[in-house]
Scaffold this motif. Sequence first.
Motif, PDB file in Angstrom:
ATOM      1  N   THR A   1      35.473  38.542 -53.913  1.00 22.55           N
ATOM      2  CA  THR A   1      34.584  37.615 -54.039  1.00 22.55           C
ATOM      3  C   THR A   1      35.271  36.472 -54.268  1.00 22.55           C
ATOM      4  N   GLN A   2      36.397  36.407 -55.298  1.00 22.86           N
ATOM      5  CA  GLN A   2      36.646  34.985 -55.778  1.00 22.86           C
ATOM      6  C   GLN A   2      37.880  34.943 -54.446  1.00 22.86           C
ATOM      7  N   VAL A   3      38.976  35.821 -54.163  1.00 20.27           N
ATOM      8  CA  VAL A   3      39.160  34.992 -52.314  1.00 20.27           C
ATOM      9  C   VAL A   3      39.234  34.276 -52.434  1.00 20.27           C
ATOM     10  N   TRP A   4      37.833  35.130 -51.556  1.00 19.70           N
ATOM     11  CA  TRP A   4      37.001  34.230 -50.614  1.00 19.70           C
ATOM     12  C   TRP A   4      36.442  32.724 -50.673  1.00 19.70           C
ATOM     13  N   SER A   5      35.991  32.956 -51.957  1.00 24.22           N
ATOM     14  CA  SER A   5      35.728  31.507 -52.766  1.00 24.22           C
ATOM     15  C   SER A   5      36.422  30.486 -52.677  1.00 24.22           C
ATOM     16  N   GLN A   6      37.653  30.828 -52.753  1.00 24.91           N
ATOM     17  CA  GLN A   6      38.830  29.763 -52.533  1.00 24.91           C
ATOM     18  C   GLN A   6      38.711  29.729 -51.118  1.00 24.91           C
ATOM     19  N   LEU A   7      38.720  30.667 -49.994  1.00 26.89           N
ATOM     20  CA  LEU A   7      39.684  30.360 -48.574  1.00 26.89           C
ATOM     21  C   LEU A   7      37.993  29.653 -48.028  1.00 26.89           C
ATOM     22  N   THR A   8      37.520  29.247 -48.850  1.00 26.88           N
ATOM     23  CA  THR A   8      35.995  28.810 -47.853  1.00 26.88           C
ATOM     24  C   THR A   8      36.496  27.364 -47.785  1.00 26.88           C
ATOM     25  N   GLY A   9      37.290  26.778 -47.970  1.00 21.79           N
ATOM     26  CA  GLY A   9      37.656  25.019 -48.377  1.00 21.79           C
ATOM     27  C   GLY A   9      37.462  24.249 -49.137  1.00 21.79           C
ATOM     28  N   MET A  10      36.579  24.718 -49.931  1.00 21.25           N
ATOM     29  CA  MET A  10      36.745  23.926 -51.441  1.00 21.25           C
ATOM     30  C   MET A  10      36.808  23.034 -51.503  1.00 21.25           C
ATOM     31  N   ASN A  11      38.516  24.004 -51.356  1.00 25.02           N
ATOM     32  CA  ASN A  11      38.990  22.963 -52.683  1.00 25.02           C
ATOM     33  C   ASN A  11      39.533  21.430 -51.958  1.00 25.02           C
ATOM     34  N   VAL A  12      39.860  21.579 -50.733  1.00 29.35           N
ATOM     35  CA  VAL A  12      40.187  20.466 -50.082  1.00 29.35           C
ATOM     36  C   VAL A  12      38.600  19.625 -50.352  1.00 29.35           C
ATOM     37  N   MET A  13      37.590  19.811 -49.750  1.00 31.39           N
ATOM     38  CA  MET A  13      36.525  18.899 -50.979  1.00 31.39           C
ATOM     39  C   MET A  13      36.853  18.159 -52.074  1.00 31.39           C
ATOM     40  N   MET A  14      37.250  19.200 -52.887  1.00 30.81           N
ATOM     41  CA  MET A  14      37.219  18.548 -54.098  1.00 30.81           C
ATOM     42  C   MET A  14      38.322  17.963 -55.182  1.00 30.81           C
ATOM     43  N   TYR A  15      39.901  18.506 -54.488  1.00 33.81           N
ATOM     44  CA  TYR A  15      41.146  18.122 -54.652  1.00 33.81           C
ATOM     45  C   TYR A  15      41.166  16.665 -53.938  1.00 33.81           C
ATOM     46  N   TYR A  16      41.130  16.967 -52.346  1.00 30.69           N
ATOM     47  CA  TYR A  16      41.373  16.065 -52.067  1.00 30.69           C
ATOM     48  C   TYR A  16      40.382  15.486 -51.382  1.00 30.69           C
ATOM     49  N   ILE A  17      39.428  15.189 -51.808  1.00 30.09           N
ATOM     50  CA  ILE A  17      38.651  14.337 -50.481  1.00 30.09           C
ATOM     51  C   ILE A  17      38.728  13.066 -50.467  1.00 30.09           C
ATOM     52  N   SER A  18      40.225  12.391 -50.912  1.00 30.83           N
ATOM     53  CA  SER A  18      39.858  11.207 -51.336  1.00 30.83           C
ATOM     54  C   SER A  18      40.442  11.503 -50.127  1.00 30.83           C
ATOM     55  N   TYR A  19      41.442  11.902 -49.302  1.00 33.64           N
ATOM     56  CA  TYR A  19      42.260  11.937 -48.355  1.00 33.64           C
ATOM     57  C   TYR A  19      41.524  11.943 -47.122  1.00 33.64           C
ATOM     58  N   VAL A  20      40.110  13.161 -47.073  1.00 32.72           N
ATOM     59  CA  VAL A  20      39.444  13.345 -46.348  1.00 32.72           C
ATOM     60  C   VAL A  20      38.617  11.668 -45.775  1.00 32.72           C
ATOM     61  N   PHE A  21      38.302  11.404 -46.982  1.00 33.33           N
ATOM     62  CA  PHE A  21      37.494  10.215 -46.623  1.00 33.33           C
ATOM     63  C   PHE A  21      38.334   8.691 -46.154  1.00 33.33           C
ATOM     64  N   THR A  22      39.631   8.598 -47.332  1.00 30.02           N
ATOM     65  CA  THR A  22      40.879   7.834 -46.633  1.00 30.02           C
ATOM     66  C   THR A  22      40.410   7.874 -44.402  1.00 30.02           C
TER      67      THR A  22
END
Length: 535
Positions: free
Chosen positions: A275-296
Amino acid sequence: MPYYISNIYFITAIAVVGGGLFGFDISSMSAIISTQQYLCYFNQGGITDDGKCAGPNSDVQGGITAAMPGGSYLGAIISGFLSDNLGRKKAIMIGTMIWCVGCILMAASQNIGMLVLSRFINGLCVGICSAQVPVYISELAPPSKRGRVVGSQQWAITWGILIMFYISYGTSFVSGTAAFRIPWALQSIPAILLFIGMIFLPESPRWLARKDRWEECRSVLTLVHGKGDPNSRFVISEFEEIKQTVEWERNNADVTYWELLKPQMINRTHIGIMTQVWSQLTGMNVMMYYISYVFTMAGLDDTLLVSSSIQYVINVVMTIPALLYVDRWGRRPTLLIGAALMMTWLFANAGILASYGHPAPPGGVNGIKEASWEVRGAASKGIIACSYLFVASYAPTWGPVSWIYPPELFPLRVRGKAVALATSANWIFNFALAYFVPPAFVNIKWKTYLIFAVFCAAMFFHVFFMFPETAGKPLEEIEAIFTDEVNGIKYIGIPAWKTQQSLGRATALEHGEISAAEKVSDEHSPERLEEATKV
């Protein structure tokens, strides 16, 4: 008995500040890593063609970000021992003191090494609090409200992200190192408030029972569930169930981490960890930590921080439906719907980037090498929309349920250690992904989205076939889902996909519509056994 707060919602509001600390850490990094003040002070890559500082190398930035979840992994493991020996409450208070030390070092950071160390120390606190706050609340909450109050940890995380993001955005207009030192120092304030607030909260009645502090256990149940009436039907019933469970577990099991690998425990251990592993592998980290890269990459140069903050607002708002209805929806449907929706938006982002994007100039967009792919026009709006929809899908599903579900799976004797182990899995994957994403954007570009989309597809099927429903069932009775015998009572297990949530009985007992005597008298009836396998 000293003065303690009795309302479960007020207790929750104070305790989940521990989750908010994680949120503060996320946005204190994500809002700062793209500012020139930060990039110039910790610069390793020299000056870009447009005269800006390149900042730390991508793998070093990944290491800086990953230091916090690395510390959280260790903190989560330690928390099991702290919680079992000192109590849920004291474990959380120890975590707040560690956090304040980390914040002092972080605000005073003179180089990358000192910054990494301070974030690792902060991570120790996050690991302790993120593991034990859900345990603490779940052991205090009545069954019909358990999902709502434990899920509040995720809401606190989203509030922490939002508040610290805007603080960091405001200080980004300050010249010099104060732009990042101020928000890093301010992170200590919620920890101080949490420490003070915890003084006025009762200890977990189930932990007190394990320590043979029966009068205190009864007093806490009377305070929180009986509204001061020790003869409340629900108080009597809960006390008797806790007593029977503690006595049976004490006579039948030695409590070690190896207990989690025994035949009757290994299945739920695997479910809690995944449950905890999958919550990380959703990709939410991409949106939280590195959203500035995505929007750039999507061309949001002038409004980058404001555009990024919108997703944090969405995260806060969309968590509210889960808090209101997750106990009615159940755990399984919530997780399944979330996985399907997130998979959709991730595949859509990958498709848009592949079809309408192109490689960025050498050195990345605006000198940010992680922004290695570029998309403009209507397609960039599609990227932004799918990113927002992804967050809106995660917030009411995997976000809160990943904290609600693991504490429900385990019996009292191993709950502290089991949830600590499951949470440590969250943080070790958080560490790996925080380190992995910057180089991934540099090397495999848009294909990064495909990896997480496939993970979402895999978790959908895993949940469907392996994760049973636990909503609305008293913690002492959830044991029936996983084993053939509970407190000497024989049960019949059924497949995970046939389990159902059932709130009626627990709610009726809480409101005194079923007496403790009636509850005990029909414990061995065929109807009761059938209900136990369905819930």
